[in-house]
Design an enzyme around this catalytic site. Structure first.
Site, PDB file in Angstrom:
ATOM      1  N   SER A  94     -14.465  34.482 -38.436  1.00 39.28           N
ATOM      2  CA  SER A  94     -13.190  33.753 -38.464  1.00 39.28           C
ATOM      3  C   SER A  94     -13.269  32.345 -37.906  1.00 39.28           C
ATOM      4  CB  SER A  94     -12.156  34.575 -37.715  1.00 39.28           C
ATOM      5  OG  SER A  94     -12.195  35.886 -38.211  1.00 39.28           O
ATOM      6  N   ASP A 129     -10.863  35.924 -41.520  1.00 42.19           N
ATOM      7  CA  ASP A 129      -9.948  37.017 -41.155  1.00 42.19           C
ATOM      8  C   ASP A 129      -8.620  36.965 -41.913  1.00 42.19           C
ATOM      9  OD1 ASP A 129      -9.295  34.711 -39.752  1.00 42.19           O
ATOM     10  OD2 ASP A 129      -9.011  35.678 -37.817  1.00 42.19           O
ATOM     11  N   ARG A 168     -16.494  43.519 -33.151  1.00 39.43           N
ATOM     12  CA  ARG A 168     -16.484  44.930 -33.538  1.00 39.43           C
ATOM     13  C   ARG A 168     -17.417  45.184 -34.717  1.00 39.43           C
ATOM     14  NH1 ARG A 168     -11.055  47.112 -35.183  1.00 39.43           N
ATOM     15  NH2 ARG A 168     -11.110  45.255 -36.473  1.00 39.43           N
TER      16      ARG A 168
HETATM   17  C1  BGC Z   1     -10.345  29.517 -37.325  1.00 40.20           C
HETATM   18  C2  BGC Z   1      -9.924  30.231 -38.570  1.00 40.20           C
HETATM   19  C3  BGC Z   1      -9.362  31.597 -38.240  1.00 40.20           C
HETATM   20  C4  BGC Z   1      -8.276  31.486 -37.203  1.00 40.20           C
HETATM   21  C5  BGC Z   1      -7.707  32.839 -36.803  1.00 40.20           C
HETATM   22  C6  BGC Z   1      -9.208  29.511 -36.313  1.00 40.20           C
HETATM   23  O1  BGC Z   1      -9.654  28.967 -35.105  1.00 40.20           O
HETATM   24  O2  BGC Z   1     -10.724  28.193 -37.600  1.00 40.20           O
HETATM   25  O3  BGC Z   1     -11.017  30.371 -39.451  1.00 40.20           O
HETATM   26  O4  BGC Z   1      -8.863  32.188 -39.403  1.00 40.20           O
HETATM   27  O5  BGC Z   1      -8.781  30.845 -36.056  1.00 40.20           O
HETATM   28  O6  BGC Z   1      -8.655  33.667 -36.274  1.00 40.20           O
END
Ligand code: BGC
Length: 453
Positions: free
Chosen positions: A140, A194, A78
């Site tokens: 994320s 995130d 997004r």
């Molecule tokens: C990532 C994290 C992320 C989480 C939720 C995981 O696979 O390594 O950085 O915060 O997913 O999205």
């Protein structure tokens, strides 16, 4: 235990049913790993990395201004425009872009060109092409951050495997793609996880929010640590700011084998077919990317052994990942003894004419997988609360599993209460739009910090 469920099915899912003693053991082991991640001497070999986010200020409620945000983290991508007008008025405009699945395993250049193209389209639609707006990038995946606007990708997770990105500064890759186009004037001022966006967004309204949690496609948590304990931060002993948000990256917990006692043979099968076998062990027991597949594997095993659906298998359910995690929420949303959602799920999977015991069995398997997820998540949160040594906290949460599963919130709360020291109070709150508002708040911090230089 539901009487209609075959003992063979109970036996098959036994491994998912972890008791209090095992949960306490998970908390103990996780505590050790978190401490290793934070400490300079042990960080390199720690599995829970506890990365420094470089976010040291929680929102004051006085942040103002217009910011752009990008949100890349799982199944959706997004672009957002966030206007912080007052502490009670935040205007958010956003557009989701159809993320071609081929990009997840293509070249890094193709991925970042797509992000820049979407951003450019968004800016042109909103007449922002000549405005030099600050951008917060919610990315994320595990990042080794070297500042608010510098983050090196440590590894891909959640099915991504784009070439040429691991080991690189993701902010530069994005900025280069924007500059290659040359049709917008965007300045990426901050990159964030995130979980950090979720914490910040929740803290904007709930000043006692100190933990951010995601239970969606992936799973992870962050929390507010004392700066002096964040040994991997250069200024941990000299920084004038008392706090530092730590991005735990708890998904990797268990990658060194310490979680084998809560894993099942089905977990091992799921792990093998992912692009990152042997990695993200905890996340693969908890998150939405994997829960549905775990249910499917148990179901096809039970069909093959003749314990479900009279041994008749549909083509659809034989396909990998065909049992969506959303089906678990659907099946468990039916009132006991009712099967409206369950029937819909079964018909989508091409399984027709099954009897009540089969439907009860399916529900039982779904409950086994979702309750283990909630229990493990509760263990993670309790580990963090104990580590913080506080008596009261608000936890901001986002992610499709937490949002859409009918009992996830209650299960999480129930197990946390059982594991926490008496007297510790906590509140679980859905955090709205962490990737938008949270990213804007971190970008605001970055802009402020720059203006003080
Ligand atoms: C990532 C994290 C992320 C989480 C939720 C995981 O696979 O390594 O950085 O915060 O997913 O999205």
């Amino acid at each position: 235990m539901p009487s209609l469920v075959h003992t063979e099915i109970e036996t098959a899912v036994k491994g998912f049913l972890i008791d209090q003693e095992k949960m306490t053991e998970v908390v103990e082991r996780m505590t050790k790993e978190i401490k290793m991640g934070l400490a300079k001497d042990t960080h390199a070999r720690a599995v829970i990395k506890c990365f420094v986010s470089h976010v040291q200020d929680l929102p004051t409620g006085k942040e103002r201004g217009k910011y752009l945000a990008l949100d890349l983290g799982g199944s959706n991508f997004r672009v957002l425009l966030v206007n912080l007008i007052s502490n009670s008025d935040v205007e958010i405009m956003s557009k989701g872009y159809n993320f071609p699945l081929t990009l997840m395993s293509g070249s890094g250049k193709a991925l970042f060109d797509f992000l820049a193209e979407s951003l450019s389209e968004f800016c042109h639609t909103h007449g922002l092409e000549n405005e030099s707006l600050p951008l917060g990038f919610t990315f994320s995946f595990p990042l080794q951050q070297q500042g608010l606007s510098k983050g090196i990708l440590v590894a891909w997770t959640k099915g991504f495997s784009c070439e040429g990105v691991v080991g690189k500064n993701v902010v530069s890759l994005l900025q280069e793609a924007i500059d290659r186009r040359g049709d917008i004037k965007i300045n990426t001022v901050a990159i964030l996880n995130d979980t950090v966006g979720t914490l910040m967004s929740c803290a904007f309204y709930h000043p006692n929010c100190r933990i951010g949690l995601i239970v969606g496609t992936g799973s992870n948590a962050c929390y507010v640590e004392k700066t002096v304990n964040a040994e991997c931060f250069e200024g941990y002993q000299t920084s004038p700011k008392p706090s530092m948000i730590i991005n735990c990256e708890w998904g990797a917990f268990g990658d060194n084998g310490v979680l084998e006692f809560v894993r099942t043979s089905y977990d091992k099968i799921v792990d093998k077919v992912t692009p990152n076998p042997g990695k993200q062990t905890f996340e693969k027991c908890i998150s939405g990317m994997y829960m549905g597949e775990l249910v499917r594997l148990v179901v096809i095993d039970m069909i093959a052994k003749g314990f479900m659906f009279h041994g008749i298998i549909s083509e659809k359910i034989q396909e990998r990942w065909s049992f969506k995690t959303a089906y678990i929420s659907d099946v468990e949303s039916d009132a006991p003894g009712e099967y409206r959602n369950c029937n819909k799920v079964l018909s989508e999977l091409g399984i027709l004419g099954c009897q009540e015991p089969d439907k009860e069995a399916l529900r039982y398997i779904c409950e086994a997988v979702s309750s283990r997820s909630a229990k493990l998540c509760a263990c993670g949160l309790v580990t963090i609360i104990n580590k913080m040594n506080i008596n009261e906290v608000v936890i901001g949460i986002d992610g499709s599993v937490y949002r859409f599963h009918p009992k996830y919130h209650d299960m999480l709360q129930h197990h946390m209460k059982k594991l926490l020291k008496p007297g510790v109070k906590f509140e679980l709150i859905v955090s709205e739009d962490g990737s938008g508002r949270g990213a804007a708040l971190v970008a605001a911090t970055a802009v402020q910090a720059k203006s003080k230089l």
